[in-house]
Design an enzyme around this catalytic site. Structure first.
Site, PDB file in Angstrom:
ATOM      1  N   ASP A 108      51.046  82.693  46.847  1.00 44.03           N
ATOM      2  CA  ASP A 108      50.146  83.387  47.773  1.00 44.03           C
ATOM      3  C   ASP A 108      49.334  84.376  46.942  1.00 44.03           C
ATOM      4  OD1 ASP A 108      48.968  84.408  50.086  1.00 44.03           O
ATOM      5  OD2 ASP A 108      50.776  85.424  50.802  1.00 44.03           O
ATOM      6  N   CYS A 155      49.358  79.405  51.766  1.00 42.29           N
ATOM      7  CA  CYS A 155      49.003  79.654  53.171  1.00 42.29           C
ATOM      8  C   CYS A 155      47.504  79.805  53.374  1.00 42.29           C
ATOM      9  CB  CYS A 155      49.755  80.867  53.693  1.00 42.29           C
ATOM     10  SG  CYS A 155      49.317  82.416  52.896  1.00 42.29           S
ATOM     11  N   ARG A 174      48.742  90.487  65.146  1.00 45.29           N
ATOM     12  CA  ARG A 174      48.663  90.595  63.676  1.00 45.29           C
ATOM     13  C   ARG A 174      48.468  92.074  63.375  1.00 45.29           C
ATOM     14  NH1 ARG A 174      45.401  87.063  59.244  1.00 45.29           N
ATOM     15  NH2 ARG A 174      47.221  85.784  59.726  1.00 45.29           N
ATOM     16  N   GLN A 194      53.175  80.865  59.863  1.00 47.01           N
ATOM     17  CA  GLN A 194      52.725  80.114  58.693  1.00 47.01           C
ATOM     18  C   GLN A 194      53.868  79.285  58.114  1.00 47.01           C
ATOM     19  OE1 GLN A 194      49.446  80.041  57.256  1.00 47.01           O
ATOM     20  NE2 GLN A 194      50.417  78.261  56.323  1.00 47.01           N
TER      21      GLN A 194
HETATM   22  N1  NVA Z   1      50.134  87.532  52.201  1.00 44.05           N
HETATM   23  C1  NVA Z   1      48.795  87.397  52.735  1.00 44.05           C
HETATM   24  C2  NVA Z   1      48.742  86.274  53.693  1.00 44.05           C
HETATM   25  C3  NVA Z   1      47.409  86.051  54.338  1.00 44.05           C
HETATM   26  C4  NVA Z   1      47.406  84.953  55.344  1.00 44.05           C
HETATM   27  C5  NVA Z   1      48.404  88.705  53.398  1.00 44.05           C
HETATM   28  O1  NVA Z   1      49.253  89.309  54.048  1.00 44.05           O
HETATM   29  O2  NVA Z   1      47.265  89.126  53.235  1.00 44.05           O
HETATM   30  N1   CP Z   2      47.100  81.725  56.571  1.00 42.83           N
HETATM   31  C1   CP Z   2      46.579  82.570  57.451  1.00 42.83           C
HETATM   32  O1   CP Z   2      47.277  83.205  58.234  1.00 42.83           O
HETATM   33  O2   CP Z   2      45.212  82.659  57.424  1.00 42.83           O
HETATM   34  P1   CP Z   2      44.298  83.703  58.176  1.00 42.83           P
HETATM   35  O3   CP Z   2      44.479  85.040  57.514  1.00 42.83           O
HETATM   36  O4   CP Z   2      42.907  83.160  58.005  1.00 42.83           O
HETATM   37  O5   CP Z   2      44.691  83.773  59.623  1.00 42.83           O
END
Ligand code: NVA
Ligand code: CP
Length: 318
Positions: A233, A273, A118, A148
Site C-alpha cells: 500500500d 488497494c 470513512r 477492502q
Molecule cells: N492506507 C491508505 C488506503 C487508501 C485506500 C490510506 O489510508 O490512505
Molecule cells: N481502496 C480505496 O478504498 O480507495 P478509495 O480511497 O478511492 O475509496
C-alpha cells in the site's frame, strides 16, 4: 433479523444490530457465506438481472477523507440493490462544525437504514456506532479498512479458492490495511508475513490480534519468499501527509518489484488497494504485470459490499 423504520420511534425497543467496524466482526462461517452471496450477486449483475433486495432502504455515507472507489462502490452498490445512497462530508455538514459524534449517530441513524463512515481514529466510528440504531460499516479509519480486505480475499477466492493455509506477504507500512490483513489471517487461517521499516510495523494491540498468524521479517525479500500473495500500500496514508518526506526515505527498500515477485511462489498474485504510486511502493512492471489483480480487487468492492449490506440488514438468506 430485519430492522424496520419503526425502530426510529423514540419509544421502540432497540433491536440489536450488527456493525462491521473491524474485520473480526464477521466470523469465518459468516465470511464464507458472504463470499458465496458475493459470487451470486456479481453473476446476476453481469447478466443484467435485477437484485433489488434493499428496495426503499437508504444508506448514508459519511466521508471525512477523500475517496474514489469507496464512494462509488457503495453508492452504485446501493442503487443496484434497489435502494438509495446519500453522501455527506465534513465540509458541508454539521459534522465539521463540532457536533458531537454521538449526537450525529442518534440523528443520522433515525433517518436511514445503514451508515458507512470513512474517518480518522477508530474511536470515532465506535462512538458513532454506540448510538446508532442501524448497522454501521467502516469505510476506512486510521486503524482498519475491512471492506477492502473483504474484496481482496474475495478476489483470491474467485481466482484460487480458499485462503486457508496460504501465506500472504505484506510489504511496507503497518497501516490500516496491514492491521486488517492481520485480523483476516486469524479469522480465516492463513499466515501473514509482515515486513516494515523500523518503527512502522503493526502493533498487535492496535490491530487487535494475538499474533499467532503473524511472522515479522526485517528483510522484505524474506517476507515475500514463497508467498502466494504479495500485497502493499502507499507509504503515506491519508492523515499522515506531514510525515511524507521522512517516510519516502525510510521506505525506499520496501518496494514490490519484479525481483521481489520472483522470490514469491511462481503463481503468486499481487494486490494493492489503490490508489498506487508507481515507482514508490510498487514498480509499474509489477502493478501493470500479469500477476497483478488490482482491477479485480477494485471491481469486487462493489459486489462484496452489496453482499455485506444485504447481510447486515436481512441476515442469512440461504
Ligand atoms: N492506507 C491508505 C488506503 C487508501 C485506500 C490510506 O489510508 O490512505
Ligand atoms: N481502496 C480505496 O478504498 O480507495 P478509495 O480511497 O478511492 O475509496
Amino acid at each position: 433479523m430485519e430492522p424496520s423504520h419503526a425502530l426510529s420511534a423514540p419509544t421502540a425497543a432497540l433491536a440489536p444490530c450488527r456493525h462491521f467496524l473491524q474485520f473480526r466482526d464477521l466470523n469465518a462461517e459468516e465470511l464464507t457465506y458472504l463470499f458465496g452471496r458475493t459470487r451470486l450477486i456479481k453473476e446476476k449483475f453481469k447478466r443484467y438481472q435485477p437484485h433489488h433486495i434493499l428496495a426503499d432502504r437508504t444508506l448514508v455515507m459519511i466521508f471525512e477523507k477523500a475517496s474514489t472507489r469507496t464512494r462509488l462502490s457503495f453508492e452504485a452498490g446501493m442503487h443496484q440493490l434497489g435502494g438509495a445512497a446519500i453522501y455527506l462530508n465534513t465540509r458541508d455538514s454539521q459534522l465539521g462544525r463540532g457536533e458531537p459524534v454521538e449526537d450525529a449517530g442518534e440523528v443520522i441513524s433515525r433517518m436511514c437504514d445503514l451508515v458507512m463512515i470513512r474517518t480518522y481514529e477508530q474511536a470515532i466510528i465506535e462512538r458513532f456506532a454506540s448510538r446508532s440504531r442501524v448497522p454501521v460499516i467502516n469505510g476506512l479509519t486510521n486503524e482498519f479498512h475491512p471492506c477492502q480486505v473483504l474484496a481482496d480475499i474475495y478476489t483470491w477466492v474467485e481466482r484460487r479458492g480458499s485462503v486457508a493455509g496460504i501465506t500472504v506477504a505484506w510489504i511496507g507500512d503497518g497501516n490500516n490495511m496491514a492491521n486488517t490483513w492481520a485480523q483476516a489471517a486469524e479469522q480465516l487461517g492463513f499466515m501473514l508475513h509482515l515486513s516494515s521499516p523500523g518503527g512502522y510495523g503493526i502493533k498487535a494491540s492496535v490491530a487487535g490480534v494475538s499474533g499467532r498468524a503473524l511472522r515479522h521479517f526485517d528483510d522484505p525479500m524474506e517476507a515475500a519468499r514463497g508467498a502466494h500473495l504479495v500485497s502493499t500500500d502507499v507509504w503515506t496514508s491519508m492523515g499522515f501527509e506531514s510525515e511524507g518526506a521522512a517516510r519516502k526515505e525510510a521506505f525506499a527498500a520496501w518496494r514490490v518489484d519484479a525481483d521481489m515477485m520472483a522470490v514469491a511462489d511462481r503463481n503468486a498474485l499481487f494486490m494493492h488497494c489503490l490508489p498506487a504510486h508507481r515507482g514508490e511502493e510498487v514498480s509499474a512492471e509489477v502493478i501493470d504485470g500479469a500477476q497483478s489483480v488490482v482491477w479485480d480487487e477494485a471491481e469486487n468492492r462493489l459486489h462484496v459490499q452489496k453482499a455485506l449490506m444485504e447481510f447486515l440488514l436481512l441476515g442469512r438468506l440461504n
